[in-house]
Every structure is written in C-alpha cells, then in structure tokens.
Design an enzyme around this catalytic site. Sequence first.
Site, PDB file in Angstrom:
ATOM      1  N   ASN A 195       0.861  -1.181   0.000  1.00  0.00           N
ATOM      2  CA  ASN A 195       0.000   0.000   0.000  1.00  0.00           C
ATOM      3  C   ASN A 195       0.896   1.230   0.000  1.00  0.00           C
ATOM      4  OD1 ASN A 195      -1.821   2.030   0.486  1.00  0.00           O
ATOM      5  ND2 ASN A 195      -2.265   1.439   2.595  1.00  0.00           N
ATOM      6  N   TRP A 196       0.961   1.887  -1.157  1.00  0.00           N
ATOM      7  CA  TRP A 196       1.884   3.036  -1.276  1.00  0.00           C
ATOM      8  C   TRP A 196       1.321   4.295  -0.616  1.00  0.00           C
ATOM      9  CZ3 TRP A 196       4.271   3.114  -6.913  1.00  0.00           C
ATOM     10  CH2 TRP A 196       4.987   1.920  -7.127  1.00  0.00           C
ATOM     11  N   LYS A 197       0.056   4.293  -0.248  1.00  0.00           N
ATOM     12  CA  LYS A 197      -0.588   5.464   0.372  1.00  0.00           C
ATOM     13  C   LYS A 197      -0.378   6.704  -0.518  1.00  0.00           C
ATOM     14  CE  LYS A 197       0.258   3.264   4.765  1.00  0.00           C
ATOM     15  NZ  LYS A 197       0.258   3.363   6.203  1.00  0.00           N
ATOM     16  N   HIS A 239      -9.253   0.738   5.026  1.00  0.00           N
ATOM     17  CA  HIS A 239      -7.965   0.980   5.697  1.00  0.00           C
ATOM     18  C   HIS A 239      -8.178   1.905   6.901  1.00  0.00           C
ATOM     19  CE1 HIS A 239      -3.873   2.285   6.456  1.00  0.00           C
ATOM     20  NE2 HIS A 239      -3.502   1.191   5.815  1.00  0.00           N
ATOM     21  N   GLU A 241      -6.598   4.331   8.008  1.00  0.00           N
ATOM     22  CA  GLU A 241      -6.428   5.769   7.745  1.00  0.00           C
ATOM     23  C   GLU A 241      -7.684   6.349   7.106  1.00  0.00           C
ATOM     24  OE1 GLU A 241      -2.740   5.378   5.627  1.00  0.00           O
ATOM     25  OE2 GLU A 241      -1.764   4.751   7.488  1.00  0.00           O
ATOM     26  N   GLU A 292      -5.298  -5.416  10.610  1.00  0.00           N
ATOM     27  CA  GLU A 292      -4.273  -4.398  10.808  1.00  0.00           C
ATOM     28  C   GLU A 292      -4.521  -3.667  12.126  1.00  0.00           C
ATOM     29  OE1 GLU A 292      -2.319  -3.124   6.922  1.00  0.00           O
ATOM     30  OE2 GLU A 292      -4.129  -1.934   7.109  1.00  0.00           O
ATOM     31  N   GLY A 329       2.528   1.857  10.808  1.00  0.00           N
ATOM     32  CA  GLY A 329       3.445   2.990  10.650  1.00  0.00           C
ATOM     33  C   GLY A 329       4.134   3.394  11.936  1.00  0.00           C
ATOM     34  N   SER A 384       3.602  -2.624  10.334  1.00  0.00           N
ATOM     35  CA  SER A 384       5.063  -2.614  10.487  1.00  0.00           C
ATOM     36  C   SER A 384       5.715  -3.959  10.170  1.00  0.00           C
ATOM     37  CB  SER A 384       5.445  -2.139  11.896  1.00  0.00           C
ATOM     38  OG  SER A 384       4.969  -0.825  12.107  1.00  0.00           O
ATOM     39  N   GLY A 407       2.967  -1.277   4.310  1.00  0.00           N
ATOM     40  CA  GLY A 407       2.999   0.163   4.054  1.00  0.00           C
ATOM     41  C   GLY A 407       4.420   0.617   3.778  1.00  0.00           C
ATOM     42  N   GLY A 408       5.083   1.123   4.813  1.00  0.00           N
ATOM     43  CA  GLY A 408       6.411   1.732   4.671  1.00  0.00           C
ATOM     44  C   GLY A 408       7.400   0.889   3.882  1.00  0.00           C
TER      45      GLY A 408
HETATM   46  C1  PEP Z   1      -0.609  -0.152   6.157  1.00  0.00           C
HETATM   47  O1  PEP Z   1      -0.692   1.046   5.962  1.00  0.00           O
HETATM   48  O2  PEP Z   1      -1.501  -0.923   5.736  1.00  0.00           O
HETATM   49  C2  PEP Z   1       0.556  -0.646   6.885  1.00  0.00           C
HETATM   50  C3  PEP Z   1       0.545  -1.885   7.319  1.00  0.00           C
HETATM   51  O3  PEP Z   1       1.593   0.237   7.068  1.00  0.00           O
HETATM   52  P1  PEP Z   1       3.029  -0.086   7.722  1.00  0.00           P
HETATM   53  O4  PEP Z   1       3.527  -1.371   7.101  1.00  0.00           O
HETATM   54  O5  PEP Z   1       3.883   1.078   7.383  1.00  0.00           O
HETATM   55  O6  PEP Z   1       2.797  -0.257   9.184  1.00  0.00           O
END
Ligand code: PEP
Length: 249
Positions: free
Chosen positions: A9-11, A94, A96, A166, A172, A212, A233-234
């Site tokens: 997920n590049w957000k 998600h 966010e 999640e 994040g 994470s 994500g990251g």
């Molecule tokens: C996400 O945004 O779905 C996510 C899991 O982010 P991160 O891996 O950065 O925690």
Amino acid sequence: MRKHIVAGNWKMNNDLPQTELLITELLKQNKTSDAEVMIAPTFTNLWQAFESLRQESIEVIAQNMHFAENGAYTGEISASMLKSIGIETVILGHSERRAYFNETDESLAKKVDAALANDMRIIFCFGEELADRKSGNHEGIVESQIKNALFHLEADAFKNIVLAYEPVWAIGTGETASPEQAQDMHAFIRKTLADKYGNDVAESVSILYGGSVKPNNAKEIFGKPDVDGGLIGGAALKAEDFYAIVNAF
Ligand code: PEP
C-alpha cells in the site's frame, strides 16, 4: 490451499516519475516465493502502473473507491472507473480512511457491495486501536467490524474477499503485533467466519496481517498457520525490502 498474498500500500506517496522508478526497481527483484504480489499506487498513477506491469506478475490495485456508480461526488472514483482501466482489486476500510475520512462499517458495507457488483476483488481492512487491546476488547471490536461490513453477504461472495487484520497501533509505528498475537487474532477471525459461513468458506479466505511488517520480522509472522500474507505500508516503498518480505514465504 489458501493463496499467499503480499500487497504494498503506497498510500499518498510517489508522483509519476517516482512511481515509474519504483516499478523499474521492483521488476529487477528476484521472486522466489509462491506469494501473489500486488501494489497500490495513488489514483493518478494507476493507469501508468497498470500499463507498465501489464505483462508482469505484479497486480496493480486501488487504495479506495466510492460506493456510487457515478454522480455528484466531487473528487471520488467509482468501481466501474477502476475496472475500465483494468484494475480488478481494491483495498477497502484501511484504518487511515476510517480515521481521517470518517469511513464507517455502514459506508464500507456499501463500498463492499459496489465492488462486488462490479466483479472486483476486495482486500478488506479492519483492526483494533491500542485502547481496545489494552482493555481486552480487541476481539469484540474486530468481530463487530467484520460482521457490520461483511455479514450481509452470501457465502459465495467470499471468493472475492481477502481480509487484512491491521491493528491500528502497529501501523506505521514500528511496533508490530507479535507473531503469536497475529496468529491468535487470525484464528479468531477464521472462527468468526466459520461460525457464520461454515468451515469451507473460513478455510478458503486469505487473511493478511498488516502493521510494520519488515524484512526482519516477516518470516516469523508469515510462519504462523493462519497468516496468509501481508499488507505492507512503509516497507513497500523500497523494492529490496518489499521483495525480502514477498520472499519470506
Ligand atoms: C498499512 O498502511 O496498511 C501498513 C501496514 O503500514 P506499515 O507497514 O507502514 O505499518
């Protein structure tokens, strides 16, 4: 056997040149696992990403969509618009989106219906906040998120649904659920599905973990029997890290 899936997920990251660069880097990586690989760039770069990966085994997916087919919803994108450029899968719910854009179980149920009506596959996200975990109500919260948004569906719909657990406190933050916490919750989610739809459906749905996931913890998390992949994500923004996670299976 359930599918293994690793989705990035590049957000709201990467403009067009950065998207092209990251895709070039992704295509240089060596894949040694059986996991399906997906990336979710921003709306403006979906078409370019789709074109670049048309012949490749990386699926380009969307981060969100609106529940209406079309109409007076300034700034929004519909399922049929995504389908018309070749996008077959969408992330919905998600944390966010829930936190910053007021998405609720009720509005998500409508998005789920709209995606399925357009023959799209869904990665449906949910998870508890830190306070829920601390108060011991994490299972109750997750159960209600799943029931409210998905349990109006017929069993057959689950062929097109992937679940993504999640925990909000792990997204994040660099903090990860332990492999045991992830396994316990995934087993609980599968049991919740089995109670409603039976074992065959519950055993067929892939449940991803997100929060994470990094190259140094992916193997242990993916090693758990009810963890079928990850929403990343990251670490999805660096080709080497993303493929280290993909190859953790
Ligand atoms: C996400 O945004 O779905 C996510 C899991 O982010 P991160 O891996 O950065 O925690």
